[in-house]
Design a protein around this motif. Structure first.
Motif, PDB file in Angstrom:
ATOM      1  N   ASP A 102      31.402  12.557   4.552  1.00  0.00           N
ATOM      2  CA  ASP A 102      32.120  13.150   5.672  1.00  0.00           C
ATOM      3  C   ASP A 102      33.091  14.208   5.149  1.00  0.00           C
ATOM      4  OD1 ASP A 102      33.691  13.774   7.877  1.00  0.00           O
ATOM      5  OD2 ASP A 102      33.877  11.697   8.547  1.00  0.00           O
ATOM      6  N   PRO A 103      33.005  15.463   5.631  1.00  0.00           N
ATOM      7  CA  PRO A 103      33.930  16.509   5.174  1.00  0.00           C
ATOM      8  C   PRO A 103      35.402  16.141   5.364  1.00  0.00           C
ATOM      9  CG  PRO A 103      32.125  17.478   6.426  1.00  0.00           C
ATOM     10  CD  PRO A 103      32.014  15.987   6.586  1.00  0.00           C
ATOM     11  N   LEU A 104      35.686  15.188   6.243  1.00  0.00           N
ATOM     12  CA  LEU A 104      37.067  14.761   6.460  1.00  0.00           C
ATOM     13  C   LEU A 104      37.672  14.170   5.183  1.00  0.00           C
ATOM     14  CD1 LEU A 104      39.116  14.597   8.819  1.00  0.00           C
ATOM     15  CD2 LEU A 104      38.359  12.255   9.204  1.00  0.00           C
ATOM     16  N   ALA A 149      36.125  12.232  -6.639  1.00  0.00           N
ATOM     17  CA  ALA A 149      35.833  13.615  -6.288  1.00  0.00           C
ATOM     18  C   ALA A 149      34.320  13.800  -6.258  1.00  0.00           C
ATOM     19  CB  ALA A 149      36.472  14.572  -7.285  1.00  0.00           C
ATOM     20  N   VAL A 150      33.895  14.981  -5.858  1.00  0.00           N
ATOM     21  CA  VAL A 150      32.476  15.305  -5.894  1.00  0.00           C
ATOM     22  C   VAL A 150      32.295  16.648  -6.596  1.00  0.00           C
ATOM     23  CG1 VAL A 150      31.914  14.041  -3.778  1.00  0.00           C
ATOM     24  CG2 VAL A 150      32.505  16.480  -3.641  1.00  0.00           C
ATOM     25  N   LEU A 151      31.118  16.828  -7.171  1.00  0.00           N
ATOM     26  CA  LEU A 151      30.720  18.107  -7.734  1.00  0.00           C
ATOM     27  C   LEU A 151      29.626  18.688  -6.864  1.00  0.00           C
ATOM     28  CD1 LEU A 151      30.422  17.266 -11.558  1.00  0.00           C
ATOM     29  CD2 LEU A 151      32.418  18.109 -10.308  1.00  0.00           C
ATOM     30  N   ARG A 152      29.758  19.947  -6.499  1.00  0.00           N
ATOM     31  CA  ARG A 152      28.723  20.644  -5.745  1.00  0.00           C
ATOM     32  C   ARG A 152      28.660  22.078  -6.258  1.00  0.00           C
ATOM     33  NH1 ARG A 152      30.288  23.964  -1.538  1.00  0.00           N
ATOM     34  NH2 ARG A 152      32.513  24.019  -1.043  1.00  0.00           N
ATOM     35  N   VAL A 153      27.644  22.817  -5.833  1.00  0.00           N
ATOM     36  CA  VAL A 153      27.446  24.181  -6.311  1.00  0.00           C
ATOM     37  C   VAL A 153      27.784  25.170  -5.211  1.00  0.00           C
ATOM     38  CG1 VAL A 153      25.804  25.836  -7.276  1.00  0.00           C
ATOM     39  CG2 VAL A 153      25.639  23.410  -7.873  1.00  0.00           C
ATOM     40  N   ARG A 154      28.575  26.184  -5.586  1.00  0.00           N
ATOM     41  CA  ARG A 154      28.914  27.277  -4.669  1.00  0.00           C
ATOM     42  C   ARG A 154      28.834  28.587  -5.435  1.00  0.00           C
ATOM     43  NH1 ARG A 154      33.207  30.536  -3.023  1.00  0.00           N
ATOM     44  NH2 ARG A 154      33.331  30.918  -0.770  1.00  0.00           N
ATOM     45  N   ASP A 155      27.944  29.469  -4.995  1.00  0.00           N
ATOM     46  CA  ASP A 155      27.790  30.782  -5.636  1.00  0.00           C
ATOM     47  C   ASP A 155      27.604  30.658  -7.146  1.00  0.00           C
ATOM     48  OD1 ASP A 155      28.121  31.929  -3.152  1.00  0.00           O
ATOM     49  OD2 ASP A 155      30.258  32.296  -3.423  1.00  0.00           O
ATOM     50  N   ASP A 156      26.717  29.784  -7.563  1.00  0.00           N
ATOM     51  CA  ASP A 156      26.376  29.575  -8.979  1.00  0.00           C
ATOM     52  C   ASP A 156      27.499  28.958  -9.795  1.00  0.00           C
ATOM     53  OD1 ASP A 156      23.806  30.583  -8.645  1.00  0.00           O
ATOM     54  OD2 ASP A 156      24.415  32.643  -9.089  1.00  0.00           O
ATOM     55  N   VAL A 157      28.556  28.514  -9.155  1.00  0.00           N
ATOM     56  CA  VAL A 157      29.655  27.863  -9.859  1.00  0.00           C
ATOM     57  C   VAL A 157      29.765  26.416  -9.377  1.00  0.00           C
ATOM     58  CG1 VAL A 157      32.148  27.855 -10.253  1.00  0.00           C
ATOM     59  CG2 VAL A 157      30.919  30.028 -10.120  1.00  0.00           C
ATOM     60  N   ILE A 158      29.978  25.503 -10.303  1.00  0.00           N
ATOM     61  CA  ILE A 158      30.175  24.107  -9.917  1.00  0.00           C
ATOM     62  C   ILE A 158      31.607  23.933  -9.432  1.00  0.00           C
ATOM     63  CG2 ILE A 158      30.223  21.718 -10.716  1.00  0.00           C
ATOM     64  CD1 ILE A 158      28.064  22.414 -12.715  1.00  0.00           C
ATOM     65  N   LEU A 160      34.581  21.319  -8.073  1.00  0.00           N
ATOM     66  CA  LEU A 160      35.101  19.953  -8.014  1.00  0.00           C
ATOM     67  C   LEU A 160      35.975  19.837  -6.780  1.00  0.00           C
ATOM     68  CD1 LEU A 160      35.793  17.153  -9.477  1.00  0.00           C
ATOM     69  CD2 LEU A 160      37.794  18.367 -10.353  1.00  0.00           C
ATOM     70  N   GLN A 161      35.650  18.898  -5.904  1.00  0.00           N
ATOM     71  CA  GLN A 161      36.461  18.675  -4.706  1.00  0.00           C
ATOM     72  C   GLN A 161      36.985  17.249  -4.706  1.00  0.00           C
ATOM     73  OE1 GLN A 161      33.593  20.689  -1.634  1.00  0.00           O
ATOM     74  NE2 GLN A 161      35.682  20.938  -0.875  1.00  0.00           N
ATOM     75  N   THR A 162      38.314  17.129  -4.837  1.00  0.00           N
ATOM     76  CA  THR A 162      38.901  15.802  -4.797  1.00  0.00           C
ATOM     77  C   THR A 162      38.796  15.242  -3.389  1.00  0.00           C
ATOM     78  OG1 THR A 162      41.106  16.726  -4.387  1.00  0.00           O
ATOM     79  CG2 THR A 162      40.484  16.305  -6.679  1.00  0.00           C
ATOM     80  N   MET A 163      38.854  13.909  -3.288  1.00  0.00           N
ATOM     81  CA  MET A 163      38.634  13.251  -2.008  1.00  0.00           C
ATOM     82  C   MET A 163      39.777  12.297  -1.677  1.00  0.00           C
ATOM     83  SD  MET A 163      34.589  12.421  -2.530  1.00  0.00           S
ATOM     84  CE  MET A 163      34.425  11.615  -0.946  1.00  0.00           C
ATOM     85  N   MET A 164      39.997  12.128  -0.384  1.00  0.00           N
ATOM     86  CA  MET A 164      40.943  11.121   0.079  1.00  0.00           C
ATOM     87  C   MET A 164      40.325   9.743  -0.153  1.00  0.00           C
ATOM     88  SD  MET A 164      43.268  13.166   1.521  1.00  0.00           S
ATOM     89  CE  MET A 164      44.203  12.182   2.700  1.00  0.00           C
ATOM     90  N   TRP A 165      41.182   8.733  -0.298  1.00  0.00           N
ATOM     91  CA  TRP A 165      40.687   7.364  -0.340  1.00  0.00           C
ATOM     92  C   TRP A 165      40.341   6.938   1.087  1.00  0.00           C
ATOM     93  CZ3 TRP A 165      39.388   5.791  -4.926  1.00  0.00           C
ATOM     94  CH2 TRP A 165      40.089   6.237  -6.043  1.00  0.00           C
ATOM     95  N   PRO A 166      39.359   6.054   1.255  1.00  0.00           N
ATOM     96  CA  PRO A 166      38.941   5.663   2.611  1.00  0.00           C
ATOM     97  C   PRO A 166      40.086   5.181   3.499  1.00  0.00           C
ATOM     98  CG  PRO A 166      37.353   4.859   1.014  1.00  0.00           C
ATOM     99  CD  PRO A 166      38.500   5.424   0.221  1.00  0.00           C
ATOM    100  N   ASP A 167      41.072   4.454   2.927  1.00  0.00           N
ATOM    101  CA  ASP A 167      42.147   3.939   3.762  1.00  0.00           C
ATOM    102  C   ASP A 167      43.173   5.019   4.131  1.00  0.00           C
ATOM    103  OD1 ASP A 167      43.357   4.312   1.336  1.00  0.00           O
ATOM    104  OD2 ASP A 167      44.110   2.265   1.127  1.00  0.00           O
TER     105      ASP A 167
END
Length: 261
Positions: A102-104, A149-158, A160-167
């Motif tokens: 979830d993007p949230l 966090a997650v790793l994804r690809v944007r414009d040939d660059v990896i 890193l997007q940190t994430m909130m904890w579920p709670d």
């Protein structure tokens, strides 16, 4: 850009040394609080609510407030005794379908740049993410605290997007009871969606508020509405030139899009 962190992405037996850069920056308009009568800046003091005395930074501690309103004071030594993680590893836990997250949950974004010796394994990880259409769920210790966090690809660059904890994700405490829409209403809604359908291009949008504030400030400066106070920093007029250049840039961009200046 300046790297804010150095470490390595590890997946399986592959280790990719990387440098981490902030991927975003805020352009929010900021104002100073001033005394309307003379333009003096408003200052704030660190005052104890009990004895009314100003408190120096050296005597300020962290306090945790309980549900009953009591305070538990935590000293610097207490903070040092807390478990921390100083590892420089971005450890891949699993690869998951992108649509399962979830993007949230997303919080902050960072670009990962490989060291010169790690360009090939970096490209390998990037291609694997693209081919699988998945994100890599990782754990990483930023600012002495482990986070997901997650790793994804944007414009040939990896990225890193940190994430909130579920709670940390709040549950809406309200209900929406609007009744079932009619077939005609649904068809009209579909028609509206089709009419406004298109592709998203971020360059199509701009911060109108910031632009308007900039233009207002420029007009006031050019009109001589500038207050000099004892706290003012002397300038050589270069600020006016910069503001004018920014204004011309905005006008040129609008003209290129066929908009009125």
């Amino acid at each position: 850009m300046r790297a804010i962190w150095k470490g390595a992405v590890s997946f399986g037996l592959v280790n990719v040394p990387v440098r981490v850069y902030s991927a975003t920056e805020s352009h929010d308009v900021s104002f100073r609080q001033v005394h309307e009568a003379d333009g003096g800046r408003i200052k704030y003091q660190r005052v104890c609510s009990i004895d009314g005395a100003e408190v120096p930074y050296s005597e300020i501690a962290k306090g945790f407030e309980t549900e009953d309103g009591d305070l538990v004071v935590l000293t610097d030594q207490d903070m040092k005794d807390l478990p921390s993680n100083s590892t420089r590893e971005i450890a891949v836990q699993k690869f998951v379908p992108a649509d399962q997250i979830d993007p949230l949950l997303f919080e902050k974004s960072y670009y990962l740049e490989p060291d010169q010796t790690a360009a090939k394994p970096y490209a390998l990880l990037r291609q694997a993410l693209l081919d699988a259409d998945r994100m890599a769920v990782v754990t990483v210790a930023l600012r002495q605290r482990t986070t997901t966090a997650v790793l994804r690809v944007r414009d040939d660059v990896i990225v890193l997007q940190t994430m909130m904890w579920p709670d940390e994700i709040r549950t809406p405490d309200f209900a929406i009871d609007a009744g079932a829409p009619t077939d005609a209403e649904v068809q009209m809604a579909h028609l509206l969606v089709d009419t406004l359908a298109g592709d998203f291009h971020s360059e199509d949008y701009e911060d109108d508020y910031a632009t308007a504030v900039q233009e207002m400030v420029t007009a006031k400066i050019e009109g001589g509405e500038v207050r000099r106070t004892p706290e003012s920093t002397p300038t050589t007029g270069e600020v006016v030139d910069l503001l004018a250049a920014l204004q011309r840039s905005v006008a040129a961009a609008r003209e290129a899009r066929g908009e009125a200046s």
